[in-house]
Enzyme design. Structure first.
Site, PDB file in Angstrom:
ATOM      1  N   ASP A   1       6.952  -1.900   4.831  1.00  0.00           N
ATOM      2  CA  ASP A   1       5.664  -1.254   4.626  1.00  0.00           C
ATOM      3  C   ASP A   1       5.207  -0.496   5.858  1.00  0.00           C
ATOM      4  O   ASP A   1       4.889  -1.092   6.882  1.00  0.00           O
ATOM      5  CB  ASP A   1       4.617  -2.305   4.252  1.00  0.00           C
ATOM      6  CG  ASP A   1       3.263  -1.682   3.986  1.00  0.00           C
ATOM      7  OD1 ASP A   1       3.218  -0.514   3.568  1.00  0.00           O
ATOM      8  OD2 ASP A   1       2.247  -2.358   4.197  1.00  0.00           O
TER       9      ASP A   1
ATOM     10  N   ASP B   1       2.808   6.050   2.847  1.00  0.00           N
ATOM     11  CA  ASP B   1       2.860   4.591   2.700  1.00  0.00           C
ATOM     12  C   ASP B   1       4.047   4.160   1.855  1.00  0.00           C
ATOM     13  O   ASP B   1       4.034   4.279   0.637  1.00  0.00           O
ATOM     14  CB  ASP B   1       1.559   4.101   2.064  1.00  0.00           C
ATOM     15  CG  ASP B   1       1.481   2.590   1.960  1.00  0.00           C
ATOM     16  OD1 ASP B   1       2.327   1.900   2.563  1.00  0.00           O
ATOM     17  OD2 ASP B   1       0.569   2.084   1.284  1.00  0.00           O
TER      18      ASP B   1
END
Length: 487
Positions: free
Chosen positions: A87, A286
Site C-alpha cells: 500500500d 494509491d
C-alpha cells in the site's frame, strides 16, 4: 535467476523540461526488488472503503489476483511468513497477532495471510501500546508497536518497527510504504516518526535514496514488481516525466498530484472532459485501492458515454464484459505526462453476475469519488510506470510496458534530479487543493479503534450502502439500452 544487482525476490509480488539526467549505472546498483502478486477481492468498492485509512535498490515481485496486490515477507527469529497488502497510501507495516481475537476465531481467517507471534521470536522487542488504526467504516486494528527483524527477499533489516494487531477486523495485514508523516503514531498521537520500510532501507544502506518504482503489469498478469532505490527502464515506454507532489495542509503526507485532463476515445469518436469544473483535481496515487475514484461529474460523463449501469447500493458501475474487446481508451493528463488506459484494463470480472438480457456483467474500474479526494487506484496504476521519490517530493510517470521480460536496472542516487533519465515538467499545474480526506488504506482517520464490527471469514466488514454524496442520477446509465442488472 542470476542478476548483477542485489535482488530481493519476495513473492508478494509534447514534453518540455530540463535535459534528461545522467544515468546511474553501476555493476552492483543498490536496489531491492520485490515481487508482488494480485489477489481477488469479492467486492472491491467495499474492500477499498474498509481498507482506506486514512548502487542501491531492492526489488520485490508482486502477486496480482485482479484487485489487490500482495507481497510476502518474514518477521522474527526464526522467520515467520506473512502475506501483506502492498500500500502506497499508508505508511505503517502492521500484521495480526497469532493470538488476536480475529485469528483465534473458529474459521481461522488469518491462515491465508499469516500472523505474527512475538513470543516465538528471540529478536522481538516491545516498543509501545500506541498502535491503533481506524478506517472510515469503523474497522481497524489495535495493539502494540514492536521491533523485530524483517527479511524481505535477500535483504534483512534488524530492529524494524511495525504494528501488531491484537484486536483487528481484517485478516489482511498491510505493508504501508508512504511518507512517515502519515504513520499512525504521528497523525494520531503527534509523536515523532520512525523509520518505516523505505526509510529503514536507506538507513541500513540497502538503497541510496528514499524512492521506489512500481510496475503492476496488466490485468491478466499474475505478478508485478516494486523496485526500491531504482528504476527498470525495460518496464516503460518513452521517458519518465517528473511532477511535484502536492502538500496536504502544508505537509507532505500522501502521493497527491494534479490531474489536468481526462478523455475517452475510440476509432470513431473522442470525448474530452478537460473542460469540467472538477479539473484540475488533486488525485491520490494509491496501490491499496482496487478501483479508480474520479470526481462525480467526470464519472457521470464517462458513464453516459459508455452506457455504464451504476448500482447505488454497492457503489459500483457495471458494464457488459464484452466491452473489454472494444478499441476504447481512457486518457489521463498531468500537465504534460499522458497515461493511456485501455478499456480492457477497466473491465473486471464479477463472477456469474448478469444483466437481465442475459449478458455477463463486469465491474467497471472507475467509480465516483463522492466528497473524498480522487484516487488513482490499481485500474490506473497497471497502465503507468510510477516512480515515488519521497526524498525530493516528486512523482515520475511513463506509460507502462506490459509483460516485459527484460530488465535494465538503474540506481536512484541522492540529491536533486536523482531519478535516472527523468525530465522535469515545465510549469506543472500545482493550484489544486488536497484535503487528505478519507481513510484510504492506511490513512488514519484520527479515531481510535475500539471494537470489531461483524468481521467475515475474510476479515471484511459490512460496507456502507454507497459512496458519500454520489448523485442519484448516476443510477441511470446503461438501463437506457437494456442493460439492467438481474438480482
Amino acid at each position: 535467476m542470476q542478476k548483477s544487482w542485489l535482488v530481493l525476490l519476495v513473492a508478494c509480488l509534447g514534453l518540455q523540461g530540463t535535459t534528461a539526467l545522467t544515468l546511474h549505472r553501476r555493476d552492483l546498483p543498490a536496489v531491492v526488488s520485490l515481487d508482488i502478486k494480485r489477489n481477488n477481492a469479492v467486492d472491491p468498492v467495499a474492500r477499498d472503503r474498509m481498507r482506506r485509512k486514512r548502487d542501491k535498490t531492492v526489488e520485490q515481485n508482486l502477486d496480482n489476483e485482479e484487485t489487490l496486490y500482495f507481497c510476502n515477507i518474514t518477521l522474527g527469529t526464526p522467520k515467520q511468513s506473512l502475506r501483506l497488502v502492498l500500500d502506497t497510501g499508508s505508511s505503517d507495516l502492521w500484521c495480526n497477532a497469532a493470538n488476536s481475537t480475529l485469528c483465534s476465531s473458529r474459521d481461522q481467517p488469518c491462515n491465508a495471510s499469516g500472523s505474527y507471534d512475538p513470543s516465538s521470536s528471540s529478536s522481538y522487542a516491545y516498543t509501545s501500546s500506541d498502535f491503533n488504526i481506524s478506517y472510515a467504516d469503523g474497522t481497524g486494528a489495535a495493539g502494540d508497536y514492536v521491533t523485530d527483524t524483517i527479511h524481505i527477499g535477500g535483504a534483512t533489516v534488524k530492529d524494524f518497527q511495525f504494528g501488531v494487531g491484537y484486536s483487528s477486523s481484517s485478516a489482511e495485514g498491510v505493508l504501508g510504504i508512504g511518507y512517515t508523516t502519515n504513520e499512525v503514531q504521528v497523525g494520531r498521537l503527534g509523536k515523532s516518526a520512525y523509520a518505516n520500510l523505505p526509510q529503514a532501507m536507506v538507513k541500513n544502506g540497502l538503497i541510496q535514496s528514499n524512492a521506489y518504482s512500481l510496475w503492476l503489469n496488466d490485468l491478466g498478469a499474475d505478478t508485478g514488481s516494486i523496485l526500491f532505490g531504482g528504476v527498470n527502464t525495460e518496464k516503460y515506454h518513452g521517458e519518465l516525466q517528473t511532477l511535484p507532489i502536492q502538500t496536504v495542509n502544508g505537509v507532505y503526507s500522501e502521493f497527491i498530484i494534479a490531474l489536468t485532463g481526462v478523455s475517452l476515445s475510440s476509432a470513431s469518436s473522442h470525448h474530452n472532459y478537460s473542460s469540467s469544473d472538477a479539473l484540475p483535481a488533486a488525485v491520490l496515487l494509491d496501490s491499496g485501492s482496487s478501483l479508480t475514484y474520479l470526481p462525480n461529474s467526470i464519472v457521470q460523463d464517462i458513464y453516459d458515454d459508455l452506457g455504464v449501469t451504476y448500482e447505488s447500493s454497492s457503489g459500483v458501475g457495471y458494464v457488459p464484459c464484452s466491452l473489454a474487446q472494444q478499441n476504447i481508451n481512457v486518457t489521463y493528463t498531468f500537465s504534460s505526462p499522458i497515461i493511456t488506459v485501455g478499456i480492457d484494463e477497466l473491465v473486471l470480472d464479477a463472477g456469474d453476475l448478469r444483466f437481465r438480457n442475459g449478458a455477463r456483467a463486469c465491474i467497471f474500474g472507475i467509480v465516483p469519488a463522492g466528497d473524498s479526494t480522487a484516487v488513482l487506484g490499481d485500474t490506473f496504476l497497471r497502465s503507468a510506470y510510477v516512480v515515488y521519490d519521497l526524498s525530493n517530493n516528486e512523482i515520475s510517470l511513463a506509460n507502462t510496458k506490459f509483460n516485459s521480460t527484460k530488465d535494465n536496472i538503474l540506481e536512484i542516487g541522492t540529491g536533486d534530479d536523482s531519478v535516472p533519465g527523468a525530465t522535469q515538467v515545465s510549469n506543472p499545474v500545482t493550484s489544486v487543493v488536497a484535503d487528505g480526506s478519507g481513510a484510504r488504506i492506511g490513512g488514519p482517520t484520527g479515531e481510535i479503534f475500539t471494537d470489531i464490527p461483524s468481521a467475515t471469514s475474510s476479515g471484511g466488514a459490512a460496507a456502507p450502502a454507497g459512496p458519500t454524496d454520489v448523485p442519484k442520477h448516476l443510477v441511470l446509465g446503461a438501463a437506457a439500452i437494456g442493460y439492467v442488472l438481474a438480482f
